[in-house]
Scaffold this active site. Structure first.
Site, short mmCIF file in Angstrom:
data_model
loop_
_atom_site.label_atom_id
_atom_site.label_comp_id
_atom_site.label_asym_id
_atom_site.label_seq_id
_atom_site.Cartn_x
_atom_site.Cartn_y
_atom_site.Cartn_z
N CYS A 83 -34.26 5.23 -48.56
CA CYS A 83 -33.08 6.06 -48.30
C CYS A 83 -32.01 5.69 -49.32
CB CYS A 83 -32.56 5.82 -46.88
SG CYS A 83 -31.03 6.70 -46.50
N CYS A 95 -12.84 12.13 -37.31
CA CYS A 95 -14.17 12.33 -37.90
C CYS A 95 -14.61 13.79 -37.77
CB CYS A 95 -15.20 11.41 -37.25
SG CYS A 95 -15.39 11.64 -35.47
N CYS A 129 -32.86 11.86 -53.75
CA CYS A 129 -33.79 11.45 -52.71
C CYS A 129 -35.07 12.29 -52.73
CB CYS A 129 -33.12 11.56 -51.34
SG CYS A 129 -34.20 11.11 -49.96
N GLU A 144 -9.14 1.41 -24.90
CA GLU A 144 -10.50 1.89 -25.17
C GLU A 144 -11.15 2.32 -23.86
OE1 GLU A 144 -13.95 3.05 -26.32
OE2 GLU A 144 -12.53 2.45 -27.88
N CYS A 194 -35.67 15.78 -44.86
CA CYS A 194 -34.86 14.90 -44.03
C CYS A 194 -33.53 15.56 -43.70
CB CYS A 194 -34.62 13.57 -44.75
SG CYS A 194 -33.57 12.42 -43.85
N PHE A 220 -8.35 4.58 -28.51
CA PHE A 220 -9.75 4.57 -28.95
C PHE A 220 -9.95 3.42 -29.93
CE2 PHE A 220 -8.53 8.91 -27.90
CZ PHE A 220 -9.55 9.36 -27.10
N CYS A 250 -29.01 13.98 -45.16
CA CYS A 250 -28.07 14.46 -46.19
C CYS A 250 -28.22 15.96 -46.37
CB CYS A 250 -28.34 13.78 -47.54
SG CYS A 250 -28.08 11.99 -47.55
N ASP A 267 -8.99 5.48 -18.92
CA ASP A 267 -9.51 6.82 -19.13
C ASP A 267 -8.59 7.51 -20.13
OD1 ASP A 267 -10.36 9.42 -19.08
OD2 ASP A 267 -10.06 9.73 -16.93
N ASP A 288 -7.86 7.08 -33.03
CA ASP A 288 -9.12 7.22 -33.77
C ASP A 288 -10.21 7.69 -32.81
OD1 ASP A 288 -11.18 7.07 -35.60
OD2 ASP A 288 -11.31 4.88 -35.57
#
EC number: 2.1.1.190
Length: 445
Positions: free
Chosen positions: A171, A401, A83, A328, A89, A307, A92, A355, A375
């Site tokens: 990008c 994540c 890039c 959710e 930026c 989730f 990344c 909740d 998740d």
């Protein structure tokens, strides 16, 4: 060539004299680690095995941070970033490391965090789930910044740890049709009279076309709206405006919701501008397939999906014939998941708003749970995991994540009689230090 705009001046920092340091390893955020005067020094852009010239920019009691000035001796794993905006930026941060080494580093970081905080290792470390390292993002949010002096509006991404906007022309991790739109969109926005009212721009490559959602803080003129509509029509785009109350208005396109589907299914997972979806379509497909394989739901079982979002895991799990309960915390996504299940003719899946930081075991709709998938967002699911002893699913797949929150929550899960039997790194975001992961916990015997 990239132009760099600052929303406000940064306070200058006192730099040290130049130092030459040897880098020994990477931390879990992708920064190089060296040592100086008995302290750890974090150096963004440096790689293990390298000798680098740096200046100290921050000094704390136990660690320092340094700016990389020059690579004196390069690692064999170093590559030239693809890039042209890479050094400015903030999107990344690992393009200087070859992709094989990126994945090895992330997998190692995941295992080390789990071993350190949960005091355990998985019985089986599974193969990393990955695909193309370039042009994989099907969705991105571009920031805008209006320069009051020049009357120019910049379109791009935020700089690292900053509100400054780096104007970009392309990008290399964004899907090619979306990347190609950026310079034309930037030119279009600068032709509008209401530039000051423009917020972020969300680009999405869905199965049914390209969607451009332009956030506005006040109504645009009829002439501006016409320009946007004509641009959308000429480029076969679904062009939408979104106000501060998240109300959307279609200016061009077919007027349908965006959706994605899986290779082995006709089910359409529809979503809206505010709904979360995984940005890497092929890796998401592999992740969902592996989750279903690990849980192996049977027709006589009940599976709880916490989730659940718009049904990314719920619908594939329900295809097995098992009863699936999706929960959710965002009401709009519960409604969307219900619509998606109905469209897929899946009548053994139901969705509820709740909740997710509270105890769900007393909910009247819950009942017996045989297996479970979770998740959560980056904060993890500490409170939800505390209720495992009441639910007692035989197997739990945790999709994360954030390896740090997975490691923390793993400790809670293990204390309730579960074993960590499988773990896998999921390279959802190549060229960055970010990673997804999957862990399978099974109730001990």
């Amino acid at each position: 060539m990239a132009q760099f705009f600052k929303a406000k001046p940064n306070r200058s920092k006192q730099l040290s004299s130049k130092l030459s340091l040897n880098v020994t390893q990477l931390d879990h955020l992708g920064a190089g680690i060296a040592h100086h005067q008995g302290k750890i020094v974090f150096i963004n852009g440096a790689l293990p095995g390298e000798t680098v010239q740096v200046q100290l920019t921050e000094q704390k009691k136990k660690f320092s941070r340094a700016k990389l000035l020059k690579v004196e001796t390069a690692s064999g794993e170093r590559v030239s970033p693809l890039c042209i905006h890479y050094e400015k930026c903030g999107g990344c941060d690992l393009q200087h490391l070859n992709v094989e080494s990126q994945r090895a580093h992330k997998a190692k970081a995941l295992q080390e965090l789990v071993a350190k905080f949960a005091q355990t290792t998985a019985s089986q470390v599974c193969e990393t789930l990955s695909d193309s390292p370039w042009h994989y993002r099907r969705r991105a949010r571009l920031a805008t910044w209006f320069d009051k002096k020049t009357k120019h509006i910049s379109l791009g991404f935020r700089a690292s740890s900053s509100s400054d906007v780096v104007e970009i022309q392309s990008c290399v991790v964004l899907a090619k049709p979306l990347s190609a739109l950026i310079p034309e969109l930037a030119f279009l926005l600068n032709q509008l009279s209401g530039k000051k009212a423009l917020g972020h721009v969300e680009l999405t490559l869905a199965d049914n076309g390209i969607f451009v959602v332009l956030r506005v803080t006040k109504a645009l003129s009829d002439k501006d709206r016409q320009r946007l509509a004509e641009f959308g029509a000429s480029h076969s785009l679904n062009m939408l405006l979104q106000d501060d109350d998240a109300n959307t208005e279609s200016l061009s396109g077919h007027g349908q919701q965006p959706f994605y589907s899986f290779n082995d299914s006709d089910a359409e997972l529809k979503f809206s501008a505010g709904n979360f979806i995984q940005v890497n379509a092929s890796v998401n497909q592999a992740m969902v397939n592996q989750a279903v394989d690990w849980l192996a739901p049977q027709a006589n079982e009940r599976v709880l999906d916490l989730f659940c979002g718009i049904g990314n895991f719920s619908l594939p799990l329900a295809k097995s014939g098992a009863e699936v309960i999706g929960v959710e915390g965002v009401p709009a996504m519960v409604e969307q998941a219900t619509v998606n299940a109905k469209g897929a003719a899946l009548d053994k899946v139901s969705f509820y708003h709740a909740d997710l930081s509270a105890d769900l075991s007393q909910q009247p709709w819950l009942g017996k749970v045989d297996k479970m998938l979770i998740d959560p967002a980056r904060a993890g699911a500490y409170e939800s995991m505390l209720s495992l002893k009441k639910l007692k699913p035989q197997a739990l797949v945790y999709v994360s994540c954030n390896p740090a929150s997975l490691a923390r929550d793993s400790e809670v899960i293990l204390k309730q009689g579960y074993r960590l039997t499988k773990i896998a790194m999921v390279d959802m975001f190549p060229q960055t230090h970010h990673l997804e992961s999957m862990a399978l916990f099974e109730l001990g015997k």
